[in-house]
Every structure is written in structure tokens, then in C-alpha cells.
Enzyme design. Structure first.
Site, PDB file in Angstrom:
ATOM      1  N   SER A   4       0.889  -1.153  -0.067  1.00 19.31           N
ATOM      2  CA  SER A   4      -0.007   0.124  -0.137  1.00 19.31           C
ATOM      3  C   SER A   4       0.965   1.207   0.044  1.00 19.31           C
ATOM      4  O   SER A   4       1.786   1.419   0.881  1.00 19.31           O
ATOM      5  CB  SER A   4      -1.023  -0.063   1.273  1.00 19.31           C
ATOM      6  OG  SER A   4      -1.706   1.188   1.301  1.00 19.31           O
ATOM      7  N   LYS A  10      -1.276  -1.114  -4.322  1.00 23.52           N
ATOM      8  CA  LYS A  10      -2.118  -0.539  -4.073  1.00 23.52           C
ATOM      9  C   LYS A  10      -1.879   0.989  -3.866  1.00 23.52           C
ATOM     10  O   LYS A  10      -0.997   1.534  -3.091  1.00 23.52           O
ATOM     11  CB  LYS A  10      -2.973  -0.795  -2.677  1.00 23.52           C
ATOM     12  CG  LYS A  10      -3.895   0.018  -1.802  1.00 23.52           C
ATOM     13  CD  LYS A  10      -4.245  -0.974  -0.929  1.00 23.52           C
ATOM     14  CE  LYS A  10      -4.742  -0.174   0.359  1.00 23.52           C
ATOM     15  NZ  LYS A  10      -5.302  -0.999   1.438  1.00 23.52           N
ATOM     16  N   LYS A  56      -3.036   4.948  -2.559  1.00 26.94           N
ATOM     17  CA  LYS A  56      -3.904   5.797  -1.833  1.00 26.94           C
ATOM     18  C   LYS A  56      -4.722   7.018  -2.773  1.00 26.94           C
ATOM     19  O   LYS A  56      -3.703   7.476  -3.862  1.00 26.94           O
ATOM     20  CB  LYS A  56      -3.505   6.565  -0.737  1.00 26.94           C
ATOM     21  CG  LYS A  56      -3.071   5.366   0.255  1.00 26.94           C
ATOM     22  CD  LYS A  56      -4.261   4.781   0.933  1.00 26.94           C
ATOM     23  CE  LYS A  56      -3.838   3.766   2.024  1.00 26.94           C
ATOM     24  NZ  LYS A  56      -5.205   3.312   2.662  1.00 26.94           N
ATOM     25  N   ASP A 112      -7.270   2.679  -3.157  1.00 24.63           N
ATOM     26  CA  ASP A 112      -7.917   3.106  -1.802  1.00 24.63           C
ATOM     27  C   ASP A 112      -8.258   4.212  -1.422  1.00 24.63           C
ATOM     28  O   ASP A 112      -7.336   5.267  -1.406  1.00 24.63           O
ATOM     29  CB  ASP A 112      -6.950   2.224  -0.635  1.00 24.63           C
ATOM     30  CG  ASP A 112      -7.807   2.150   0.496  1.00 24.63           C
ATOM     31  OD1 ASP A 112      -8.811   2.758   0.677  1.00 24.63           O
ATOM     32  OD2 ASP A 112      -6.956   1.703   1.642  1.00 24.63           O
ATOM     33  N   GLU A 168     -11.097   0.392  -3.482  1.00 23.87           N
ATOM     34  CA  GLU A 168     -11.382   0.158  -1.882  1.00 23.87           C
ATOM     35  C   GLU A 168     -11.943   1.344  -1.182  1.00 23.87           C
ATOM     36  O   GLU A 168     -11.608   2.543  -1.367  1.00 23.87           O
ATOM     37  CB  GLU A 168      -9.939  -0.211  -1.114  1.00 23.87           C
ATOM     38  CG  GLU A 168     -10.086  -0.728   0.305  1.00 23.87           C
ATOM     39  CD  GLU A 168      -8.818  -1.023   0.721  1.00 23.87           C
ATOM     40  OE1 GLU A 168      -7.778  -1.469  -0.165  1.00 23.87           O
ATOM     41  OE2 GLU A 168      -8.583  -0.863   2.146  1.00 23.87           O
ATOM     42  N   ASP A 223     -13.465  -1.847   3.409  1.00 27.86           N
ATOM     43  CA  ASP A 223     -12.611  -1.727   4.365  1.00 27.86           C
ATOM     44  C   ASP A 223     -13.431  -1.221   5.559  1.00 27.86           C
ATOM     45  O   ASP A 223     -14.048  -2.035   6.479  1.00 27.86           O
ATOM     46  CB  ASP A 223     -11.414  -0.998   3.815  1.00 27.86           C
ATOM     47  CG  ASP A 223     -10.310  -0.821   5.107  1.00 27.86           C
ATOM     48  OD1 ASP A 223     -10.883  -1.471   6.267  1.00 27.86           O
ATOM     49  OD2 ASP A 223      -9.556  -0.142   4.953  1.00 27.86           O
ATOM     50  N   LYS A 254      -9.630  -6.758   8.314  1.00 27.44           N
ATOM     51  CA  LYS A 254      -8.497  -6.357   9.294  1.00 27.44           C
ATOM     52  C   LYS A 254      -8.855  -6.836  10.436  1.00 27.44           C
ATOM     53  O   LYS A 254     -10.112  -6.572  11.116  1.00 27.44           O
ATOM     54  CB  LYS A 254      -8.335  -4.647   9.381  1.00 27.44           C
ATOM     55  CG  LYS A 254      -7.916  -4.131   8.156  1.00 27.44           C
ATOM     56  CD  LYS A 254      -7.621  -2.770   8.264  1.00 27.44           C
ATOM     57  CE  LYS A 254      -7.184  -2.229   6.774  1.00 27.44           C
ATOM     58  NZ  LYS A 254      -7.307  -0.688   6.806  1.00 27.44           N
ATOM     59  N   GLY A 308      -3.866  -4.006   6.344  1.00 30.35           N
ATOM     60  CA  GLY A 308      -2.988  -3.497   7.363  1.00 30.35           C
ATOM     61  C   GLY A 308      -3.137  -2.358   7.976  1.00 30.35           C
ATOM     62  O   GLY A 308      -3.951  -1.376   7.383  1.00 30.35           O
TER      63      GLY A 308
END
Ligand code: OSB
Ligand code: MG
Length: 380
Positions: free
Chosen positions: A139, A165, A167, A192, A217, A242, A266, A294
């Protein structure tokens, strides 16, 4: 198994670099570590994945400490765990306390970890894990510029990470994804948003479809599943939830509504191992893809993530990167490293205690408190 004592430690652990998401930036790792001792000398560790500020969810390390101290730890001293099946009694005992899942998970996972330690059973085996190796992705936080991001991604691809991934947030999304596709072609890629958009942005989010992402996400609000279902009807890109999923019941409702095609699990967000196993079962039954997210965990939480990811229903690479991605020095030694590029070994650890370096725990501790079972609580 009776629990003899619980020690809470608040640590400030230096991180290699800040991590930026749509909701804010984490500089150092502010974390509460749980150490639990059993009457027979077993030791278990758990990590609370709350942060300093309530930006990802409503929990913080201060609220988690308070809820553990006042409401959850006293319940642990009443438990008498006789079998692996009895481990579910921890989450059952916590159920009357509403939410506060990260606080619950930190303790629940420490109990499971202590059981693995006391019984000398590998934790992955206790959970029903089958795999010896797991694929991992990375990520990547929001960077100052697109060239900075491309340089980072290039390095991670060279290291072998099996999916990237990134952001995203309004103003850091379509151009970023286009630049990544232009630079690296058809790599496994996802985005995400950490709930940075609204359903009104659906036309904008549809532009993501042209990039063939594995998933997007949590595009919409942290507490929503209804609008996500409406958005999924308008997107080709699969939605992964998530923040919205706190339990197996949430997961069931999201699937029924069509709010997601994939779930990021998670352990902290769902309250620990017992609830995670139920979500895993549900996803397998429904044929829904599942992967382990994570929270920039230290090695303790990281080893627990690896243990749960060994279950067969974790069908996509997770966010559990090697320790060195986050920390110069981890509080476990040896740290988590690749067994092969982009792959972590699932070690048959009977709890994580043997890996914890106490001198590092001590060096980074800013607050510590031990809670003991009363004498009548310890007997039997
Ligand atoms: O949304 O998955 C998230 C980190 C902090 C809070 C939320 C998230 C993340 C990550 C990093 O994406 C995952 C990791 O590398 O641990
Ligand atoms: Mg996320």
C-alpha cells in the site's frame, strides 16, 4: 487456561517515512501492545491497531486503553479456557460492550496467542491455516508529486510486490492512475480512497473503470453500505469494503445488498480472530474474494496477520509487507522478511512471544501498566 496478568504498554516506534492517506498523515507509530501471562506460564501478545487520532475509525489509543482497563481486562480474569473451542468465549464475553473492536481485538488476539504458546500449537494451525507461503502486495501512501510516486512504485515492483495499491483522494486520482498505467503497463493495481468520495461523485469514479483496476477500496463513507451498493451498480471496477465491515453480519448485509465484490479483512477492525474466522467462512461460502489489510502494524500484529492469511479463503495478495517497509528496527527479531520476492513464509510459531525483543519494547515505551487477577480469580 487462566489469565494471571495483563500488561498494557503504549509505545512510540520510529517509522521510516510518514504514511499519507486521504484522511491524514501518520509520522511515528503510536501503538498499544498487550502482554498477557497465564497461570501456567504461557505468554501472549496482541497489538491494538488504533491510532493517535480518530481519523480511520472512532477509536484512538487513549479510548482503547480506557475500554481495556475499565471494561475488558476484568472480563478476561473470569475466563477459564479448557480447549481451543473455548477461545471463542473471549469474544462472547466482550460482546455486551458495544463496538470498540480494536480494543477487543488486541486482548482477544493476545489470549489466542497465549493459548498457542501454552499448548505449543502453531498459531496458523490453531486458526485452520493451510498455506505455507502467502503472496503480498504493498500500500503506497499519497506522495508529493506523481514522479515521486512512480519512483516508489518502480522500487516496489523491483522488490517483487505482487500488487500495488495506491491511496487516492479527490485531486489525486485519475491522473495518478493514468500515469501508473503509462509507466508500468498491466501490473496488478488497485486504489484505496479511505472514504474520500460521495455518491454524487459517481460519474467521476466511473473514470476509474478505464484503468482495469483489481478493485477500488472504500470509495464512500466509512459507515455506509447502501450508497456503495448504488455505486457498484454504476461501476465495472469491483468495490472492496474496508472501513464499513466490522463483523460477519456487516459482511453478510454488504454482500446481500451488492455493496462490494471483495472484502478487506483487518483483525482489529472486526474485533479479533473469532469474528475473522466467521467472515472467512462466509466469504468462502459465497465465493467472495477476501484479503488481509494492514494498519502499519509492528511485527506483533504483522505475525498475526500472516497467521490468519494462511487460511484458504484469503484469495488475493494482502497489505502485509515486510517489516523493513515501515521500520528501521522492528520490535520482533528476526523481522518479517520476504521468503521469495513478494512472498512471506507462514512460520509455525507457537505464539509470537519468542520473537519479541524486550529491550526494544522497553526503549520505546512511554506508558506501562500491569493488571493482576485477584487471588480468587487465579485459583483452580
Ligand atoms: O485503509 O488500508 C487502509 C493504513 C492505515 C490506515 C488505513 C489503511 C492503511 C493502509 C496501509 O492502507 C496498510 C499497511 O501497509 O499496513
Ligand atoms: Mg483501506
Amino acid at each position: 487456561m487462566k489469565i494471571q496478568s495483563v500488561t498494557l504498554r503504549r509505545l512510540l516506534t520510529p517509522m521510516r517515512e510518514p504514511f499519507q492517506t486521504s484522511f491524514g498523515t501518520e509520522e511515528d507509530k503510536d501503538v498499544v501492545i498487550v502482554e498477557l501471562r497465564t497461570a501456567n506460564g504461557g505468554v501472549g501478545f496482541g497489538e491494538c491497531v488504533a491510532s493517535t487520532a480518530p481519523l480511520y475509525s472512532e477509536e484512538t489509543n487513549d479510548t482503547a486503553w480506557h475500554v481495556m482497563e475499565r471494561f475488558l481486562i476484568p472480563k478476561l480474569f473470569e475466563l477459564d479456557i479448557q480447549s481451543a473451542a473455548d477461545l471463542r468465549s473471549v469474544s462472547i464475553a466482550f460482546a455486551p460492550i458495544k463496538r470498540n473492536n480494536m480494543a477487543k481485538a488486541a486482548l482477544e488476539m493476545a489470549v489466542w496467542d497465549a493459548w498457542a504458546n501454552e499448548q505449543q500449537t502453531p498459531l496458523p494451525e490453531l486458526l485452520g491455516g493451510e498455506r505455507r507461503e502467502i503472496p503480498v502486495g504493498i500500500s503506497v501512501g499519497i506522495q508529493p508529486t506523481i514522479p515521486d510516486l512512480l519512483r516508489k512504485i518502480e522500487g516496489y515492483l523491483e522488490q517483487g510486490f505482487q500488487r500495488i495499491k495506491v491511496k487516492v483522494k479527490p485531486g489525486w486520482d485519475v491522473d495518478v492512475l493514468r500515469a501508473i498505467r503509462q509507466a508500468f503497463g498491466d501490473i496488478p493495481l488497485m486504489a484505496d480512497a479511505n472514504s474520500a468520495y460521495r455518491l454524487d461523485d459517481a460519474d467521476h469514479l466511473r473514470k476509474f473503470d478505464e484503468f482495469g483496476l483489481m478493485m477500488v477500496e472504500q470509495p464512500l463513507a466509512h459507515d455506509d453500505i447502501i450508497d456503495h451498493a448504488a455505486l457498484q451498480r454504476r461501476l465495472v471496477t469491483p468495490i472492496c469494503l474496508d472501513e464499513s465491515i466490522h463483523s460477519a453480519a456487516d459482511a453478510r448485509k454488504a454482500m446481500e445488498l451488492g455493496a462490494c465484490k471483495i472484502i478487506n479483512l483487518k483483525l482489529g477492525r472486526v474485533g479479533g480472530f473469532a469474528e475473522a474466522l466467521q467472515i472467512h467462512e462466509l466469504c468462502r461460502r459465497q465465493g467472495i474474494d477476501l484479503w488481509c489489510g494492514g494498519m502499519l502494524e509492528t511485527g506483533i500484529g504483522r505475525l498475526h496477520n500472516i497467521a490468519i492469511t494462511s487460511l484458504p479463503g484469503f484469495t488475493l495478495p494482502g497489505d502485509t509487507a515486510p517489516s523493513a517497509r515501515y521500520f528501521e528496527q522492528d520490535i520482533i527479531h528476526p523481522p518479517v522478511t520476504f521468503s521469495a520476492p513478494g512472498t512471506l513464509a507462514v512460520e509455525p510459531l507457537c505464539g509470537v512471544a519468542d520473537r519479541v525483543r524486550r529491550e526494544r519494547l522497553d526503549a520505546w515505551t512511554v506508558k506501562v501498566q500491569t493488571y493482576e487477577a485477584s487471588r480468587e480469580g487465579v485459583g483452580g
